[in-house]
Each structure stands twice: as structure tokens, then as C-alpha cells.
Write an enzyme that holds these catalytic residues in place. Structure first.
Site, PDB file in Angstrom:
ATOM      1  N   ALA A  65      -5.386  42.142  18.383  1.00  0.00           N
ATOM      2  CA  ALA A  65      -5.141  43.475  18.668  1.00  0.00           C
ATOM      3  C   ALA A  65      -5.605  43.553  19.893  1.00  0.00           C
ATOM      4  O   ALA A  65      -6.043  42.475  20.651  1.00  0.00           O
ATOM      5  CB  ALA A  65      -6.675  43.977  17.913  1.00  0.00           C
ATOM      6  N   GLY A 111      -5.652  39.829  14.907  1.00  0.00           N
ATOM      7  CA  GLY A 111      -4.527  40.866  14.225  1.00  0.00           C
ATOM      8  C   GLY A 111      -3.085  40.590  13.883  1.00  0.00           C
ATOM      9  O   GLY A 111      -2.577  41.048  13.205  1.00  0.00           O
ATOM     10  N   GLU A 114      -2.980  38.677  10.774  1.00  0.00           N
ATOM     11  CA  GLU A 114      -3.372  39.551   9.758  1.00  0.00           C
ATOM     12  C   GLU A 114      -2.002  40.242   9.489  1.00  0.00           C
ATOM     13  O   GLU A 114      -1.461  40.485   8.297  1.00  0.00           O
ATOM     14  CB  GLU A 114      -4.454  40.462  10.163  1.00  0.00           C
ATOM     15  CG  GLU A 114      -5.589  39.619  10.283  1.00  0.00           C
ATOM     16  CD  GLU A 114      -6.904  40.370  10.965  1.00  0.00           C
ATOM     17  OE1 GLU A 114      -6.665  41.009  12.162  1.00  0.00           O
ATOM     18  OE2 GLU A 114      -7.929  40.693  10.174  1.00  0.00           O
ATOM     19  N   GLU A 134     -11.408  35.725  16.566  1.00  0.00           N
ATOM     20  CA  GLU A 134     -12.153  36.861  16.972  1.00  0.00           C
ATOM     21  C   GLU A 134     -13.727  36.622  17.341  1.00  0.00           C
ATOM     22  O   GLU A 134     -14.125  37.263  18.135  1.00  0.00           O
ATOM     23  CB  GLU A 134     -12.125  37.929  15.701  1.00  0.00           C
ATOM     24  CG  GLU A 134     -11.038  38.718  15.416  1.00  0.00           C
ATOM     25  CD  GLU A 134      -9.757  37.951  14.703  1.00  0.00           C
ATOM     26  OE1 GLU A 134      -9.902  36.884  14.418  1.00  0.00           O
ATOM     27  OE2 GLU A 134      -9.038  38.590  14.214  1.00  0.00           O
TER      28      GLU A 134
END
Ligand code: CAA
Length: 260
Positions: A65, A111, A114, A134
């Protein structure tokens, strides 16, 4: 539809979808997530598309992200951002009836990992790197990683990756069951296209039922999952692709499936 952060090419029943922000390692900001959502919805409706390949432009698949966008998010906005990720990666990618192959060409972090895990399966280049870093940013995975990774590789392996934030290579990711196959970098897209072509030659209706039975049953007990399987198996027999597949076998010829 034209996209600002994605590249899309469609040929021979296969959509090649690339995240295209190489200057930011293809980091997922809100705009990319919204465009991914729109692209998957568009591809679901497009009868010319049987299979989707998802990859990244440049040296990353997706490096997570977007940290620049997240740095000053209030908690309530961060929660919304996480929900948007779930809408794309859990609800949409899991429920569209077309197989999605991740071709992980470089960094798949946070992300980005993911997003790869949200695909139906992952092919990776030898130099791909996976990780959930993260923890180094003072946060936890927010696009499904804590849930999906634990289900896929087991709680202890998922905890080690998420607690340490360490990156692993493609081969280790394969040993853990994250990646299906590893290829030299120059062969990755060809390999993904070859798998996509094989899948695209099957009945679209049957693929849809296979995907939905696996997805719907995955988190259920085996009895409830087999209930879904039985219903879907029965449904196959209401479609011309079943007659064609079995008749072709008996007539010793290749089936010509017609479903879109
Ligand atoms: N967000 C925003 N920008 C990013 C980014 C990210 N996740 N990853 C890389 N970039 C940007 C860098 O800031 C840099 O931009 P500038 O040129 O403007 O400085 C550019 O992309 C190139 O990156 P690097 O110079 O860092 O390239 P590198 O080759 O030295 O390193 C890397 C590559 C190892 C991927 C490194 O960029 C990196 O560690 N990126 C962050 C990875 C990360 O922590 N991801 C998790 C994000 S949080 C998350 O994803 C939460 C969630 O689950 C929802």
C-alpha cells in the site's frame, strides 16, 4: 475503459492486467485500488475474456500500500482504506467467475503480497521477493494478509513472516505453498500466458463453477463444502458444455466448449 494506473491488453481470451506506477514500485494508493475494482468488474462482464493475468510494470509486482498516502491517515480513514482493499481483494477477486493468475515479476510486499494471494494461483520469477513488512512501519497487514496467510501456510509460518517482516525469495515462497511455480525472469509471462491459454480452452461455465465451489467451501467444514460441491456438480449437467465434453470424449475428439 481507460485507466490511469493500469495497463490492459486483451487477446485470445486472456486479459493481461498490469499495475503501472513503476516510479512508486506500483504501490497501491486509493486510485489504483478503485481502478483495480473497476477493471475486475469490467473483465467479469467482458465475454471475450476467459482468464486474467495480473502483473506489475517495471521491477516490482506491487511494493505494498502507498506509504506516502497512508502516513497521515486518521484511524477512521485507515479503516476505510483497509475495507476498500478487502472489497477488491476478498470480495471482488474471489467472486468473479474468471481465473486470475498472478505473475509476480519482482517485489510483492505488504498489500502487494496480499494482492498476489488474492489471485487464484501465483507464478513467480526467480528474483521475486515476498513479504509482509508492515510491522516495520508500525502497522499490521490490512488487505487480508493476517487471515489469508494463516489459512494458506498455517498460523506459525504466517506469524513468523508477519512478526519479523522479513522478505523471502520465490523458492522459499514455493516451499511454503505460496507460489505454485518459479521461472527465470524472462520466461515468467510466457509461462503465465501458456497456463492461461490452457485454462481458456475449457468451458467458461465449468471454470466458474469450479472456482465458486472452491472459494465458497474453503472456510467451511468438509460436509458443508461438499454440499456446495454436489449442488455445483449437478448444475454442470444442466449445461451444454457437459454434453459436449462427454460426447467428445466418447467420440475420441477434442471438445469445443461454447459457454461464455
Ligand atoms: N509506498 C509508496 N512509495 C513506495 C513504496 C510504497 N509501498 N514502495 C516503494 N515506493 C517508492 C519509494 O518511496 C521510491 O520513491 P522516491 O523515488 O520518490 O523516493 C520509489 O518507490 C523507489 O523505491 P526505492 O528507492 O525504495 O527502491 P529500492 O529498489 O531501493 O527498494 C523496496 C525497493 C524494497 C520495494 C522498497 O521500496 C520498500 O521497502 N518499499 C516499501 C515496502 C513496504 O513496506 N510495503 C508495505 C507497505 S504497507 C502495506 O502494504 C499495508 C497493507 O497491507 C494494506
Amino acid at each position: 475503459m481507460a485507466y490511469k494506473t493500469l495497463l490492459l491488453e486483451i487477446a485470445n481470451g486472456v486479459a493481461l492486467l498490469k499495475v503501472n506506477r513503476p516510479q512508486a514500485m506500483n504501490a497501491l494508493n486509493q486510485e489504483v485500488l478503485l481502478e483495480l475494482l473497476a477493471a475486475f468488474q469490467e473483465l467479469e462482464k467482458d465475454e471475450n475474456v476467459r482468464v486474467i493475468i495480473l502483473t506489475g510494470e517495471g521491477k516490482a509486482f506491487v511494493a505494498g500500500a502507498d506509504i506516502k498516502e497512508m502516513v497521515s491517515l486518521p484511524a477512521q480513514e485507515a479503516r476505510r482504506f483497509s475495507k476498500l482493499g478487502h472489497t477488491v481483494m476478498v470480495e471482488t477477486m474471489g467472486s468473479i467467475g474468471k481465473p486470475i493468475i498472478a505473475a509476480v515479476n519482482g517485489f510483492a510486499l505488504g498489500g502487494g503480497m496480499e494482492l498476489a494471494l488474492a489471485c487464484d494461483f501465483i507464478y513467480a520469477s526467480e528474483d521475486a521477493k515476498f513479504g509482509q513488512p508492515e510491522i516495520n512501519l508500525g502497522i499490521i497487514p490490512g488487505f487480508g494478509g493476517t487471515q489469508r496467510l494463516a489459512r494458506l501456510i498455517g498460523k506459525a509460518q504466517a506469524k513468523e513472516l508477519i512478526y519479523t517482516g522479513q522478505m523471502i525469495g520465490a523458492q522459499e515462497a514455493k516451499e511454503l505453498g505460496i507460489v505454485n511455480k518459479v521461472f527465470p525472469a524472462g520466461d515468467l509471462l510466457d509461462a503465465a500466458q501458456k497456463a492461461a491459454a490452457t485454462i481458456a480452452s475449457k468451458g467458461a461455465w465449468t471454470l466458474r463453477l469450479a472456482k465458486s465451489a472452491i472459494e465458497a467451501g474453503y472456510d467451511l467444514d468438509i460436509k458443508s463444502g461438499c454440499q456446495i460441491e454436489g449442488d455445483s456438480f449437478g448444475l454442470c449437467f444442466s449445461h451444454p458444455d457437459q454434453k459436449e465434453g462427454m460426447t467428445a470424449f466418447l467420440e475420441k475428439r477434442k471438445p469445443a466448449f461454447t459457454s461464455k
